[in-house]
Design a protein around this motif. Structure first.
Motif, PDB file in Angstrom:
ATOM      1  N   SER A 171      27.862  59.006  75.236  1.00 47.80           N
ATOM      2  CA  SER A 171      28.392  59.967  75.698  1.00 47.80           C
ATOM      3  C   SER A 171      29.421  59.465  77.011  1.00 47.80           C
ATOM      4  O   SER A 171      28.400  58.819  77.813  1.00 47.80           O
ATOM      5  CB  SER A 171      27.923  61.374  75.956  1.00 47.80           C
ATOM      6  N   PRO A 172      30.596  59.535  77.655  1.00 49.53           N
ATOM      7  CA  PRO A 172      31.330  58.981  77.868  1.00 49.53           C
ATOM      8  C   PRO A 172      30.723  59.663  79.624  1.00 49.53           C
ATOM      9  O   PRO A 172      30.614  58.525  80.647  1.00 49.53           O
ATOM     10  CB  PRO A 172      32.856  59.462  77.669  1.00 49.53           C
ATOM     11  N   GLU A 173      29.780  60.751  79.420  1.00 55.92           N
ATOM     12  CA  GLU A 173      30.022  61.314  80.880  1.00 55.92           C
ATOM     13  C   GLU A 173      28.013  60.679  81.047  1.00 55.92           C
ATOM     14  O   GLU A 173      28.080  60.378  82.626  1.00 55.92           O
ATOM     15  CB  GLU A 173      28.984  62.235  80.929  1.00 55.92           C
ATOM     16  N   PHE A 217      20.784  51.499  65.584  1.00 56.00           N
ATOM     17  CA  PHE A 217      22.931  51.131  65.543  1.00 56.00           C
ATOM     18  C   PHE A 217      22.989  52.542  65.915  1.00 56.00           C
ATOM     19  O   PHE A 217      24.244  52.890  66.422  1.00 56.00           O
ATOM     20  CB  PHE A 217      22.862  50.134  64.843  1.00 56.00           C
ATOM     21  N   ALA A 218      23.150  53.151  64.749  1.00 54.41           N
ATOM     22  CA  ALA A 218      22.891  54.933  64.930  1.00 54.41           C
ATOM     23  C   ALA A 218      23.085  55.598  66.295  1.00 54.41           C
ATOM     24  O   ALA A 218      24.221  56.232  66.791  1.00 54.41           O
ATOM     25  CB  ALA A 218      22.954  55.753  63.762  1.00 54.41           C
ATOM     26  N   ALA A 219      22.082  55.346  66.449  1.00 54.78           N
ATOM     27  CA  ALA A 219      21.779  56.146  67.639  1.00 54.78           C
ATOM     28  C   ALA A 219      22.361  55.513  69.432  1.00 54.78           C
ATOM     29  O   ALA A 219      22.682  56.764  70.236  1.00 54.78           O
ATOM     30  CB  ALA A 219      20.083  56.385  67.910  1.00 54.78           C
ATOM     31  N   LEU A 220      22.517  54.401  69.815  1.00 60.65           N
ATOM     32  CA  LEU A 220      23.708  53.819  70.434  1.00 60.65           C
ATOM     33  C   LEU A 220      25.112  54.575  70.683  1.00 60.65           C
ATOM     34  O   LEU A 220      25.474  53.774  71.371  1.00 60.65           O
ATOM     35  CB  LEU A 220      23.128  52.654  70.859  1.00 60.65           C
ATOM     36  N   LYS A 221      25.069  54.597  68.756  1.00 62.81           N
ATOM     37  CA  LYS A 221      26.648  55.120  68.568  1.00 62.81           C
ATOM     38  C   LYS A 221      26.824  56.635  69.542  1.00 62.81           C
ATOM     39  O   LYS A 221      28.588  56.652  69.276  1.00 62.81           O
ATOM     40  CB  LYS A 221      26.680  54.911  67.365  1.00 62.81           C
ATOM     41  N   GLN A 222      25.872  56.950  70.073  1.00 60.11           N
ATOM     42  CA  GLN A 222      25.414  58.075  70.356  1.00 60.11           C
ATOM     43  C   GLN A 222      25.747  59.024  71.904  1.00 60.11           C
ATOM     44  O   GLN A 222      26.002  59.596  72.146  1.00 60.11           O
ATOM     45  CB  GLN A 222      24.469  59.292  69.911  1.00 60.11           C
ATOM     46  N   PHE A 275      24.988  55.169  79.548  1.00 64.11           N
ATOM     47  CA  PHE A 275      24.183  53.690  79.288  1.00 64.11           C
ATOM     48  C   PHE A 275      23.616  53.372  78.512  1.00 64.11           C
ATOM     49  O   PHE A 275      23.459  52.247  78.395  1.00 64.11           O
ATOM     50  CB  PHE A 275      22.275  54.653  80.828  1.00 64.11           C
ATOM     51  N   ARG A 276      23.286  54.002  77.646  1.00 62.63           N
ATOM     52  CA  ARG A 276      22.589  53.066  76.255  1.00 62.63           C
ATOM     53  C   ARG A 276      23.447  54.568  75.143  1.00 62.63           C
ATOM     54  O   ARG A 276      23.795  54.433  74.782  1.00 62.63           O
ATOM     55  CB  ARG A 276      21.021  53.712  76.069  1.00 62.63           C
ATOM     56  N   GLY A 277      21.917  55.099  74.570  1.00 59.54           N
ATOM     57  CA  GLY A 277      22.786  56.149  73.349  1.00 59.54           C
ATOM     58  C   GLY A 277      22.745  57.765  74.255  1.00 59.54           C
ATOM     59  O   GLY A 277      22.619  57.683  75.608  1.00 59.54           O
ATOM     60  N   SER A 278      22.355  58.614  74.358  1.00 63.81           N
ATOM     61  CA  SER A 278      22.537  59.777  74.569  1.00 63.81           C
ATOM     62  C   SER A 278      21.211  60.409  74.764  1.00 63.81           C
ATOM     63  O   SER A 278      20.368  59.533  74.238  1.00 63.81           O
ATOM     64  CB  SER A 278      23.217  61.352  73.361  1.00 63.81           C
ATOM     65  N   ALA A 279      20.741  61.619  75.303  1.00 63.59           N
ATOM     66  CA  ALA A 279      19.414  61.614  75.602  1.00 63.59           C
ATOM     67  C   ALA A 279      18.531  61.976  74.245  1.00 63.59           C
ATOM     68  O   ALA A 279      17.190  61.610  74.286  1.00 63.59           O
ATOM     69  CB  ALA A 279      19.119  63.556  76.777  1.00 63.59           C
ATOM     70  N   HIS A 280      19.530  62.918  73.207  1.00 63.28           N
ATOM     71  CA  HIS A 280      18.077  62.898  71.739  1.00 63.28           C
ATOM     72  C   HIS A 280      18.964  62.657  71.105  1.00 63.28           C
ATOM     73  O   HIS A 280      19.927  62.873  71.315  1.00 63.28           O
ATOM     74  CB  HIS A 280      17.533  63.977  72.012  1.00 63.28           C
ATOM     75  N   TYR A 281      18.163  62.191  69.907  1.00 65.26           N
ATOM     76  CA  TYR A 281      18.884  61.775  68.743  1.00 65.26           C
ATOM     77  C   TYR A 281      17.782  61.696  67.666  1.00 65.26           C
ATOM     78  O   TYR A 281      17.060  60.657  67.743  1.00 65.26           O
ATOM     79  CB  TYR A 281      19.990  60.914  68.560  1.00 65.26           C
ATOM     80  N   SER A 282      18.124  61.957  66.489  1.00 65.44           N
ATOM     81  CA  SER A 282      16.672  62.437  65.484  1.00 65.44           C
ATOM     82  C   SER A 282      17.907  62.189  63.546  1.00 65.44           C
ATOM     83  O   SER A 282      18.869  62.685  63.466  1.00 65.44           O
ATOM     84  CB  SER A 282      15.958  63.586  65.770  1.00 65.44           C
TER      85      SER A 282
END
Length: 79
Positions: free
Chosen positions: A26-28, A19-24, A31-38
């Motif tokens: 971007s408007p650009e 859920f935290a990753a999907l909140k990342q 699709f789902r989350g950002s490209a990378h999140y840790s």
């Protein structure tokens, strides 16, 4: 968008991390989350091709370097 995923290994804290990753997102590239999140021992990776008109991609969550979740997605404009 259509998507299908599977949890390979359920690890405590996985749902909260997802859920935290999907909140990342971007408007650009919404699709789902950002490209990378840790965070802690979890890592989220999302790759995609295309634009909002037609796209496909895959996301994975790794725990201590091992894939524990994988999801495929695709979509585009509906006329």
């Amino acid at each position: 968008m259509n998507y299908f995923g599977a949890t390979i290994t359920l690890i405590e804290g996985f749902p909260e991390f997802l859920f935290a990753a999907l909140k990342q997102v971007s408007p650009e590239a919404p699709f789902r989350g950002s490209a990378h999140y840790s965070s802690a021992s979890f890592k989220y990776v999302c790759r995609w091709n295309g634009d909002l008109g037609k796209f496909n991609g895959e996301e994975q969550i790794l725990y201590q370097g091992k894939v524990i979740f994988s999801l495929l997605f695709h979509g585009g404009y509906v006329k």
